[in-house]
Design an enzyme around this catalytic site. Structure first.
Site, mmCIF file in Angstrom:
data_model
loop_
_atom_site.group_PDB
_atom_site.id
_atom_site.type_symbol
_atom_site.label_atom_id
_atom_site.label_comp_id
_atom_site.label_asym_id
_atom_site.label_seq_id
_atom_site.Cartn_x
_atom_site.Cartn_y
_atom_site.Cartn_z
ATOM 1 N N HIS A 31 -11.775 -4.851 9.190
ATOM 2 C CA HIS A 31 -12.367 -4.714 7.851
ATOM 3 C C HIS A 31 -13.740 -4.043 7.904
ATOM 4 O O HIS A 31 -14.553 -4.234 7.005
ATOM 5 C CB HIS A 31 -12.517 -6.079 7.168
ATOM 6 C CG HIS A 31 -11.220 -6.708 6.774
ATOM 7 N ND1 HIS A 31 -10.369 -7.304 7.666
ATOM 8 C CD2 HIS A 31 -10.615 -6.830 5.559
ATOM 9 C CE1 HIS A 31 -9.309 -7.775 7.029
ATOM 10 N NE2 HIS A 31 -9.431 -7.505 5.746
ATOM 11 N N GLU A 64 0.811 -1.223 0.000
ATOM 12 C CA GLU A 64 0.000 0.000 0.000
ATOM 13 C C GLU A 64 0.846 1.276 0.000
ATOM 14 O O GLU A 64 0.463 2.278 -0.599
ATOM 15 C CB GLU A 64 -0.973 0.012 1.181
ATOM 16 C CG GLU A 64 -2.216 -0.853 0.969
ATOM 17 C CD GLU A 64 -2.026 -2.297 1.383
ATOM 18 O OE1 GLU A 64 -0.935 -2.634 1.878
ATOM 19 O OE2 GLU A 64 -2.964 -3.104 1.202
#
Lengths: 321, 326
Positions: free
Chosen positions: A126, A57
Site C-alpha cells: 500500500h 478491479e
C-alpha cells in the site's frame, strides 16, 4: 484549498459540465472514497453518475473501456496504485493499446485515478510508487500532480483528453494546502513547471518529492548553490525541453523520485539528459530514488527505504562539489 | 434446454441462418487456405469452422445498434454482426485496407461503428469490456444489448467471475455466450473445470443458465431470443453454454494430438451446415438448388475478400507511429 478538495472540485465541475462523465470505483459513492476524495459527489450527482463498484478491479477498469467504446467518458478510481496488479491486463493490454490495435478507429477518453506513495507505514502493498511501469507503456498518459492547483487543473484536462490517462495522486499530499485559481482552471498535459529558478543545479522531480526537493533547495541555497527545480507534472507526455533548457543553463542534473531506483523514472530522465545535453554537463547526472527493496512497515525502516531530504542534499552536494 | 413451444421461425430467417453459417465457413476455409499458402503473417489464425451455428444463432438477431465482444476465435461473430468480409480479410493479411490498417491482425478485428467492440488476444479479457458496454447502455437508458462471447477456457479466468457478478448485481443488459468447444488449447475442460458444465455456474449468480446444442442453429437462436428479451427488459444477464466443436486445432498449425480422429469424425457427423441444409430441404423451406446457390454465394464472398486482401497495399512504414494517441 487542499489537494483533496481540489481534486473533488475538478470532478464536480466535470460532472456538471459533461453528461458523459461518470465516476466508478470501490467506495467512491455513499462512503465518499477511501481517501475521502469523492465526498459529497454521490449526494450531489446521484448513484447513476457516482457508481459504487464491487472489489473487482478488472471489471472496473475493463468496464471503463466498454463505456468509452460506447460513447461515455468514465473516471475510475483504483483505491491504491498497488492494486493495479490485479487489473494490469485491462490497463496495459487493453486500454493502452486499443486505439493503436484498431488502427485509430476509436478514441479512448478515460481516466483512472489512483494514489500511491509511502510515508504512512502502510507497508509493501500500500505504499508503492509504480509510475515507471506505466511510463513504459505506450498509449497511456501518466499524470502525477504535486500541488492543489495542478491537481485540479491537470485532472480537468485529463478528463477532457481523448486518450487514456493514469492520474496518480499521493496519499501524503491530500491535506496539503495551496492556492487554486478561481473559476475554470486547466493545466495542459505535457508542460513541466519550473518551481524555483537557479543556476547551479537542475533537479527534475514530481509529486510529493517536489516538496522535499524544495526543502533541500533552501539548505543548498544557504550553502551557496541555487537549485532550479522542474516539476514534471506529467511523465507521458514528458516535457523534455523544459528539463533540457534548465540543464543547459546549470550544467548539472539530479532526478528525484519516490519509486525504486532500478529502471525507474530517473533512469529514463538521466538517459535523455545525457544524450541531449552531453556537451553542457559538468559531470555525470545522478539519481535519488527509493532503495531497491519492498517498502517496510516500521517507520524507521520505511524512512531508511524512501528518499529523504538528507538524501537529496547529499546527492546535490556531491554533484556541485 | 430452450423452450420448444416457440413458434417456428419464418422461412426467410431459416434461410438467413443457413446462409450466415455458410458465409462463416467459407470465410474460415479461405483464411485457412491463405495461411497454408503463407499469405498470412503472424500467428496461425484461430478458426471457428465447426462453431458456425453459435455465431449465426446469436449474431443474426442482434440489432445494428447492439454490441458484441468476441474472442481470439472471433471471425464468425464479427462477420455476422455486420463487418465487411473484404476489410476483415485485408486485416488478416495485414494490409492497409484492413479495418485496423494492419495494426491488429486476426486477434484485434473490430468495428465499433457496427457494434463489434473487439476480438481479443487475452483469454477472458473481453468480458469486463462487455460489462462496461452494459453499464453504458444502462447509463444512457437505451434498450441495446451487449453479447459477450467467450470460451470454456475463459470461464476459468477471474474476469469471468468479476464480469458475471457485476452484470448480475446491476441487472445489466449483457448476454454471456460460452462457446464450449471442449479444449482450452489442448486441455479438456473435464480436467480443469470444477463443474461438468460452464452453465452450472449460473446457479451461483442466480441467473438463468441455458445449455444448447451448439451444432443446432435453431436451438441457439431460440435461447438467444429469450436471453435478449430478458436483457432488453432490464432483467439482467443470461448465461448460455453452447456445446460445440472446432474442426481445426487451436490455431491452424495445431495438429491436435490431444484428441482422436474418431472424435473429430463423430462431431463432423453433426455438422451444423450440412444438417441444417438437409433439414430445410426436408421442411420444404429450401430446394437443393437454393442450398447450392447460398453456398456458391458464400464462396464468392470469401473469394472476393481474398482477392481484395491479396491485391491491397501493405501499410506504409512511414506511418507506423500513427494512432498511438488521439
Amino acid at each position: 484549498m487542499t489537494y483533496r478538495d481540489a481534486i473533488n472540485a475538478a470532478l464536480a465541475e466535470e460532472l456538471e459540465r459533461d453528461e458523459r462523465v461518470f465516476l466508478l470505483g470501490e467506495d467512491v459513492g455513499l462512503f465518499g472514497g477511501a481517501m475521502a476524495v469523492t465526498k459529497g459527489l454521490y449526494e450531489r450527482f446521484g448513484e447513476r453518475r457516482v457508481q459504487d463498484m464491487p472489489i473487482s478491479e478488472s471489471a472496473i477498469v475493463g468496464g471503463t473501456l466498454g463505456a468509452v467504446l460506447t460513447g461515455l467518458r468514465p473516471v475510475a478510481e483504483i483505491m491504491f496504485i498497488d492494486f493495479v496488479g490485479v487489473c494490469m491486463d485491462q490497463i496495459v493490454n487493453q486500454i493502452a493499446k486499443v486505439r493503436y490495435m484498431l488502427g485509430g478507429q476509436v478514441e479512448v477518453p478515460l481516466v483512472i485515478r489512483t494514489q500511491g506513495g509511502g510515508g504512512k507505514s502502510y507497508a509493501a502493498q500500500h505504499s508503492q510508487s509504480l509510475e515507471a511501469w506505466f511510463m513504459h507503456t505506450p498509449g497511456l498518459k501518466v499524470v502525477i500532480p504535486s500541488t492543489p492547483a495542478d491537481a485540479k487543473g491537470l485532472l480537468k484536462s485529463a478528463i477532457r483528453d481523448n486518450n487514456p490517462v493514469l492520474f496518480i495522486e499521493h496519499k501524503l499530499l491530500y491535506n496539503e494546502k495551496g492556492e487554486v485559481p478561481e473559476g475554470e482552471h486547466l493545466v495542459p498535459l505535457g508542460q513541466a513547471r519550473v518551481v524555483r529558478e537557479g543556476s547551479g543545479l537542475t533537479i527534475a522531480t514530481y509529486s510529493r518529492m517536489v516538496g522535499l526537493v524544495q526543502q533541500a533547495a533552501e539548505g543548498l541555497a544557504a550553502e551557496g548553490t541555487e537549485v532550479e527545480i522542474v516539476d514534471l507534472r506529467t511523465l507521458t507526455p514528458l516535457d523534455e525541453e523544459t528539463m533540457f533548457a534548465s540543464v543547459r543553463k546549470t550544467g548539472r542534473f539530479l532526478a528525484v523520485e519516490e519509486g525504486h531506483l532500478t529502471a525507474g523514472v530517473g533512469a529514463e530522465l538521466v538517459a535523455r539528459v545525457t544524450k541531449n545535453c552531453f556537451d553542457y554537463l559538468d559531470g555525470p547526472p545522478e539519481r535519488v530514488a527509493a532503495q531497491d527493496r519492498p517498502i517496510p512497515c516500521a517507520p524507521a525502516l520505511e524512512k531508511a527505504t524512501l528518499p529523504q531530504v538528507e538524501d537529496i542534499l547529499t546527492a546535490a552536494r556531491a554533484l556541485v562539489g | 434446454m430452450p423452450d420448444m413451444t416457440v413458434p417456428p421461425l419464418p422461412p426467410e430467417t431459416m434461410r438467413a441462418l443457413l446462409q450466415g453459417m455458410m458465409r462463416v465457413r467459407a470465410f474460415e476455409e479461405a483464411v485457412h487456405d491463405l495461411y497454408q499458402r503463407k499469405l498470412l503473417p503472424g500467428m496461425s489464425p484461430h478458426l471457428s469452422a465447426g462453431q458456425e451455428a453459435v455465431a449465426a444463432g446469436v449474431c443474426l438477431q442482434l440489432r445494428p445498434d447492439d454490441y458484441m465482444v468476441t474472442t481470439h476465435r472471433g471471425h464468425g461473430h464479427s462477420l455476422l454482426k455486420g463487418m465487411d468480409a473484404q476489410r476483415m480479410m485485408a486485416e488478416l493479411c495485414s494490409k492497409e485496407t484492413g479495418y485496423c490498417h494492419g495494426r491488429g491482425g486476426t486477434m484485434h478485428i473490430a468495428s465499433p461503428e457496427v457494434g463489434c467492440l473487439g476480438a481479443n488476444g487475452i483469454v477472458g479479457a473481453g468480458l469486463p469490456i462487455a460489462v462496461g458496454a452494459g453499464l453504458s447502455i444502462q447509463y444512457r437508458g437505451t434498450d441495446q444489448v451487449c453479447v459477450a462471447f467467450f470460451g470454456d477456457g475463459a470461464s476459468n479466468q477471474g474476469t469471468f467471475h468479476e464480469s458475471v457478478n457485476l452484470a448480475t448485481a446491476r441487472k445489466l443488459p449483457v448476454v454471456f455466450v460460452c462457446e464450449n468447444n471442449i479444449y482450452a488449447l489442448s486441455t479438456n475442460f473435464a480436467r480443469t473445470g470444477a463443474t461438468p458444465n460452464v452453465v452450472d455456474r449460473a446457479r451461483g449468480y442466480d441467473i438463468p443458465g441455458v445449455t444448447v446444442d451448439g451444432m443446432a442453429v435453431e436451438g441457439v437462436y431460440a435461447a438467444t431470443t429469450t436471453a435478449l428479451e430478458r436483457a432488453r427488459s432490464g432483467q439482467g444477464p443470461t448465461l448460455i453454454e453452447a456445446k460445440t466443436y472446432r474442426y481445426y486445432g487451436h490455431g491452424a498449425s495445431d495438429h491436435r494430438p490431444y484428441r482422436t480422429k474418431e472424435e473429430e469424425a463423430q462431431w463432423r457427423c453433426s455438422d451444423a451446415i450440412q444438417c441444417y441444409g438437409d433439414l430445410l430441404i426436408e421442411r420444404g423451406v429450401a430446394t437443393a438448388a437454393e442450398r447450392d446457390d447460398l453456398s456458391a454465394r458464400a464462396a464468392a464472398e470469401a473469394q472476393a475478400a481474398v482477392d481484395f486482401a491479396v491485391s491491397s497495399p501493405d501499410p506504409d512504414p512511414a506511418r507506423v507511429g500513427d494512432y498511438v494517441f488521439a
